[in-house]
Design a protein around this motif. Structure first.
Motif, PDB file in Angstrom:
ATOM      1  N   UNK A  84       0.828  -1.220   0.000  1.00 35.94           N
ATOM      2  CA  UNK A  84       0.000   0.000   0.000  1.00 35.94           C
ATOM      3  C   UNK A  84       0.856   1.261   0.000  1.00 35.94           C
ATOM      4  N   UNK A  85       2.014   1.211   0.702  1.00 32.13           N
ATOM      5  CA  UNK A  85       2.909   2.372   0.796  1.00 32.13           C
ATOM      6  C   UNK A  85       4.336   1.879   0.586  1.00 32.13           C
ATOM      7  N   UNK A  86       5.081   2.597  -0.263  1.00 36.57           N
ATOM      8  CA  UNK A  86       6.464   2.240  -0.576  1.00 36.57           C
ATOM      9  C   UNK A  86       7.369   3.322  -0.006  1.00 36.57           C
ATOM     10  N   UNK A  87       8.298   2.939   0.851  1.00 36.83           N
ATOM     11  CA  UNK A  87       9.253   3.882   1.430  1.00 36.83           C
ATOM     12  C   UNK A  87      10.586   3.724   0.710  1.00 36.83           C
ATOM     13  N   UNK A  88      11.130   4.839   0.220  1.00 32.20           N
ATOM     14  CA  UNK A  88      12.372   4.757  -0.551  1.00 32.20           C
ATOM     15  C   UNK A  88      13.240   5.990  -0.343  1.00 32.20           C
ATOM     16  N   UNK A  89      14.551   5.820  -0.548  1.00 30.33           N
ATOM     17  CA  UNK A  89      15.524   6.913  -0.445  1.00 30.33           C
ATOM     18  C   UNK A  89      16.288   6.977  -1.771  1.00 30.33           C
TER      19      UNK A  89
END
Length: 489
Positions: free
Chosen positions: A260-265
């Motif tokens: 549902x949510x993608x966390x990326x740097x």
């Protein structure tokens, strides 16, 4: 120093005469260490009035304590704890002496400890070779201009910024600078109601997780990743799916279809420093659209791009409001500032604003206004340029030293950054290596905390060059190489 009169009270369960109870109260304060040698006691008149007793009762108690060397009298100055008073006993307090008989294993509804957030030494600057990440180098920081901006923010003209309760709003000067200067440099256009000031990037990530995630939703995170983010998401009780990064960062094709949510740097992957190329950024947006997922972009260290201009922010390529952007001034100005910002759709920012208001209302107005002056007067840009020039020299020295000793580099930022991600030979535990190096005044950051699960690799570590002078780097790397050789044998 005078002892506050509010610290004196007579227990209703006390025994003996009033005079004896007053003596016991003061003697106990001295023996427990609450009242220290040389501290002044209230006058007999004030203490009598405070306790609701006659003045002669207090005077007699003071006289008895004077005779027993607990107190001393100074001419026209009153009574003080005697320099010859008994020393407080040196013992470990009984854990139940404070009346805490609660079974906290049952009373705690949720636990927030037990993560892998590392403990960093507060005395890092006392080490000769501090390859420590995220600390301010005092030789680079612009103390004079920051102090000038802080004094300006204390002036009469900015009285309202200092004293106003903004409730759920922020300093308009800081918001204006972020909207008109900071975000356009990343290709992002945003209105004031699409920006929220936070207490650093970590607070921004927490707000985001609280607003977007539930126990039924899934968050995709990078592996390895910023350890505090993993702790935040674990505490949110959402489902977690870790996706292993490659030399170009997060691979979109490896994402689970149910996220549902993608966390990326994408700018500087934390901790590997991988930079996501433009075509992969577009592919990630396409994948998120296909999955109907949101993306949280932590634009970590984009300012520290001394090798070339950074790639456009993922948010700047977003045409659907799918990307939530996290920025911070804490890493580039100084970490203790704890000032960051969230950028997203109005509906999302409105909910984050309401949550922030219920927890801390808003970051202190004086800090916001000081930062606004520091940014708008050009001091921030000068600081970033100076840091970039110095970091470029330090990185060159470090890369040469690493090459000279044949140490394994696992990842370095394409455009810059402030650290290098390292891999030690198999079988080397970098936490044990860190312990051995500290004895030789060398600090590194073991990498196990960046990985998930009990089988996390133990041979990775991070070397930062943000807080160590160039002339100390070769010798520090030489010591590192020596300890690595011992660990291998």
């Amino acid at each position: 120093m005078a002892i506050s009169i509010e610290t004196f009270f007579l227990s209703p369960d006390g025994e003996g005469t009033l005079q004896a109870r007053i003596q016991q109260m003061i003697a106990h304060g001295i023996l427990s260490g609450r009242f220290r040698k040389g501290e002044k006691l209230p006058s007999s008149r004030k203490l009598a009035q405070h306790l609701g007793v006659s003045r002669i009762t207090v005077t007699l108690a003071y006289t008895e304590l004077l005779a027993n060397d607990y107190l001393e009298s100074r001419d026209r100055s009153g009574y003080f704890v005697s320099e010859n008073a008994p020393e407080p006993p040196q013992f470990t307090p009984n854990p139940t002496s404070n009346g805490d008989n609660i079974d906290w294993s049952r009373a705690l509804g949720r636990r927030f400890t037990g993560g892998r957030t590392p403990t960093k030494p507060l005395d890092w600057s006392s080490y000769r070779y501090p390859f420590i990440y995220g600390q301010t180098d005092p030789s680079l920081f612009d103390h004079a201009n920051w102090r000038h901006c802080a004094l300006q923010a204390l002036g009469q003209k900015d009285f309202s910024a200092l004293t106003t309760d903004y409730f759920d709003q922020d300093d308009p000067k800081l918001i204006e600078f972020i909207a008109r200067h900071t975000l356009p440099r990343r290709g992002i256009l945003a209105q004031p109601d699409e920006i929220l000031v936070t207490m650093g990037a970590q607070n921004a990530l927490w707000l985001t997780a609280q607003v977007l995630l539930t126990q039924r939703r899934t968050a995709a995170i990078e592996e390895p990743c910023y350890h505090a983010l993993r702790d935040i998401l674990t505490q949110s009780r959402c489902h977690l799916s870790a996706v292993e990064v490659d030399p170009n960062g997060l691979p979109p094709e490896a994402l689970p279809d149910h996220a549902d949510v993608i966390f990326t740097t994408p700018s500087h992957q934390s901790p590997t420093n991988a930079t996501m190329p433009l075509d992969r950024r577009k592919a990630l947006l396409d994948k998120a659209r296909e999955m109907d997922a949101l993306i949280v972009e932590d634009d970590y260290e984009f300012e520290i791009s001394f090798l070339g201009s950074p790639s456009p922010a993922l948010k700047s390529l977003d045409t659907e409001g799918r990307v939530i952007y996290v920025g911070s001034f804490s890493k580039s100005i100084f970490p203790g500032l704890r000032l960051g910002y969230l950028v997203g759709s109005k509906q999302f920012i409105r909910e984050c604003r309401a949550l922030r208001a219920s927890v801390l209302r808003h970051p202190p107005g004086h800090i916001q206004r000081t930062a606004a002056y520091f940014l708008s007067l050009g001091h921030y840009d000068s600081l970033i340029r100076r840091m970039g020039q110095v970091f470029a020299r330090r990185r060159k020295v470090m890369e040469q030293a690493l090459a000279d000793h044949g140490l394994g580099v696992e990842g370095r930022g394409v455009f810059g950054g402030s650290s290098i991600w390292m891999r030690a030979p198999k079988g080397v535990d970098t936490e044990e290596l860190d312990h051995a190096l500290r004895a030789r005044s060398v600090l590194i950051e073991p990498g196990r905390t960046f990985f998930r699960g009990p089988g996390a690799p133990r041979n990775f570590y991070r070397l930062a060059y943000s807080s160590i002078p160039s002339e100390h780097i070769p010798e520090g790397i030489a010591i590192l190489a020596q300890e690595l050789a011992k660990a291998r044998s």
